[in-house]
Design an enzyme around this catalytic site. Structure first.
Site, PDB file in Angstrom:
ATOM      1  N   ASP A 204       0.676  -1.196  -0.134  1.00 56.89           N
ATOM      2  CA  ASP A 204      -0.200  -0.072   0.089  1.00 56.89           C
ATOM      3  C   ASP A 204       0.886   1.094   0.028  1.00 56.89           C
ATOM      4  OD1 ASP A 204      -2.347  -1.498   0.145  1.00 56.89           O
ATOM      5  OD2 ASP A 204      -2.869  -1.117   2.166  1.00 56.89           O
TER       6      ASP A 204
ATOM      7  N   ASP B 233     -13.864  -6.332  -4.326  1.00 59.36           N
ATOM      8  CA  ASP B 233     -13.986  -6.407  -2.656  1.00 59.36           C
ATOM      9  C   ASP B 233     -15.337  -6.976  -2.509  1.00 59.36           C
ATOM     10  OD1 ASP B 233     -11.555  -5.126  -2.035  1.00 59.36           O
ATOM     11  OD2 ASP B 233     -12.251  -3.269  -2.286  1.00 59.36           O
TER      12      ASP B 233
END
Lengths: 258, 205
Positions: free
Chosen positions: A11, A130
């Site tokens: 990330d 997701d």
């Protein structure tokens, strides 16, 4: 024989990795380029960068990171997060990434998948999903629903139907993230991964929940995944990629040895 | 001094090749016009995407004539990558356009229905590449794995063209050569040290 891929995920916010990441030698590294180099040398098969920079104006920082990563490592890597337009995709690919991953932008505008596939080839477009378990109900026959905003917004879309639609629109791969399993270190969402993997023809990367090498072995066999995404279990030095691969090899799972 | 020229027709990960050759201290040029191509010593034709799209981009690039001249008449070594390799054949099941026809070969789609184990396409990831004869392209490379990303594969017109094979469903030709024409189905520019060595070998052949 084709190997299963082990893919560390990084990330990145405004050009820096977000967590206080510690490798096994206890050296703290916040530079994504240095981390990419570390994982490249440590035997990662591919890398995923996820840009969580909030402001759109600062996205050029990520392009610069991508360019530097491409000069440093010679394995495939993909970039996701904040990809909204064909121009966003082009910038990432021209900077040297192999693939771009679209997630919420594709949910809102599925045409971006087909546009990207037409312009750059199917192999460049990863559909990031997701997913949350909600149980079977009207409109969600598989019991798994597509969510965005980190799991806060339910989209009323069935995960399996969306995976198949993404494939039909031209996605070359699916990165399947279980919001329920994410961060638990209790293992990947096996039923979800297997259901999606058995019902699409394109490769599936399992994501969310990895805590031990056993979890990877499980999802790559019973879960039918082609690849496994890992994050904290290597970022914090709990395991090295070499240890994970040695474990998988011992289970007769084919991996690349460097 | 070895030097390599990359064909820039808008396809393939050009930066990856440039970065590798810079690291190897090997001169690399990116050819976007015929004059650049006509002074090349070695040519790499990268490729990604679909057959017809790549052929169209090449045909529209203005480089086609110079390329045929260098490869067919001047016989300088050329290395096609992925779709770049497939384009060297006469044609492909994937499209309607004619290939470059530099080599007597076809391109077919993997028959997913006939696969017993792996069922996903594209064939994506790291796979073993087994050379079947000695060739400078694979010098100093032992038991390699390379990164693949494709759904169509090269079918040689003659078995002698096959340089290396790979298993996916069935065995297919993952590297080929015929005279000065070379092709690899995998992506050396994304295949770690094995790929870097192969690109070095090509430049130094």
């Amino acid at each position: 024989m084709l190997s299963k891929r082990i893919i560390p995920c990084l990330d990145v916010r405004e050009g820096k990795t977000t967590k206080g990441i510690k490798f096994k030698n206890n050296v703290e590294i916040g530079d994504p380029v240095e981390m990419a180099k570390f994982y490249y040398e440590a035997g990662a098969d591919e890398l995923v960068f996820y840009d969580i920079t909030a402001s759109h104006e600062k996205r050029d920082i990520m392009i610069d990171v991508v360019r530097k990563v491409a000069q440093t490592i010679f394995i495939p890597f993909s970039v996701g997060g904040g990809i909204r337009t064909l121009e966003d995709m082009r910038a990432v690919l021209l900077a040297g990434a192999e693939k771009v991953s679209v997630n919420s932008a594709a949910v809102k505008n599925p045409d971006i998948i087909s546009q990207g596939a037409r312009a750059f080839g199917n192999q460049c477009v990863v559909l990031g999903m997701d997913v949350k378990h909600v149980g079977q109900k009207t409109g969600i026959p598989s019991g798994y629903e597509i969510v965005i905003n980190g799991g806060r917004t339910f989209m009323g879309m069935d995960a399996l139907e969306w995976a198949q639609k993404g494939q039909a629109l031209g996605a070359g791969e699916i990165c399947l993230n279980s919001i329920d399993a994410d961060g638990t270190k209790d293992g990947y969402e096996m039923a979800l991964t297997r259901m999606i993997s058995e019902n699409v023809n394109i490769p599936v990367i399992a994501s969310g929940g990895a805590g031990t090498p056993e979890h990877l072995a499980d999802v790559l066999t019973r879960g039918r995944a082609d690849a496994a995404l890992i994050a904290s279990m290597v970022h914090f030095g709990t395991y090295t990629i070499e240890e994970i691969k040695a474990f998988l090899s011992g289970k007769d799972i084919k991996v690349r040895k460097s | 001094m070895p030097s390599v020229t990359l064909i820039n027709y808008g396809m393939g990960n050009i930066p990856a090749f440039i970065n590798i050759y810079h690291r190897l201290n090997i001169t690399v040029e990116v050819a976007s016009c015929p004059a650049q191509l006509l002074r090349s010593k070695k040519i790499i034709m990268p490729g990604v995407g679909s057959f017809d799209w790549a052929m169209t981009r090449l045909n529209d690039s203005g480089l086609r004539e110079a390329l045929d001249e260098m490869v067919m008449k001047q016989q300088i070594p050329v290395l096609g990558i992925c779709v770049g390799m497939q384009m060297m054949a006469k044609g492909s099941e994937e499209g309607c356009l004619q290939g470059l026809g530099w080599i007597e070969a076809k391109v077919k789609r993997f028959d997913q229905a006939a696969f017993t184990s792996q069922t996903h396409l594209p064939h994506m990831g790291w796979n073993d590449v087994m050379p079947v004869r000695d060739n400078p392209l694979f010098a100093s490379i032992t038991a390699p794995m390379f990164y693949f990303l494709h759904s169509y594969y090269f079918v040689p017109g003659h078995a002698s063209q096959t340089l290396a094979t790979t298993q996916y469903g069935d065995e297919f030709t993952s590297a080929m050569s015929n005279g000065n024409v070379y092709g690899v189905q995998f992506h050396p520019e994304k295949s770690h040290n094995w790929g870097i060595q192969l690109l070095k070998n090509f430049a130094e052949m």
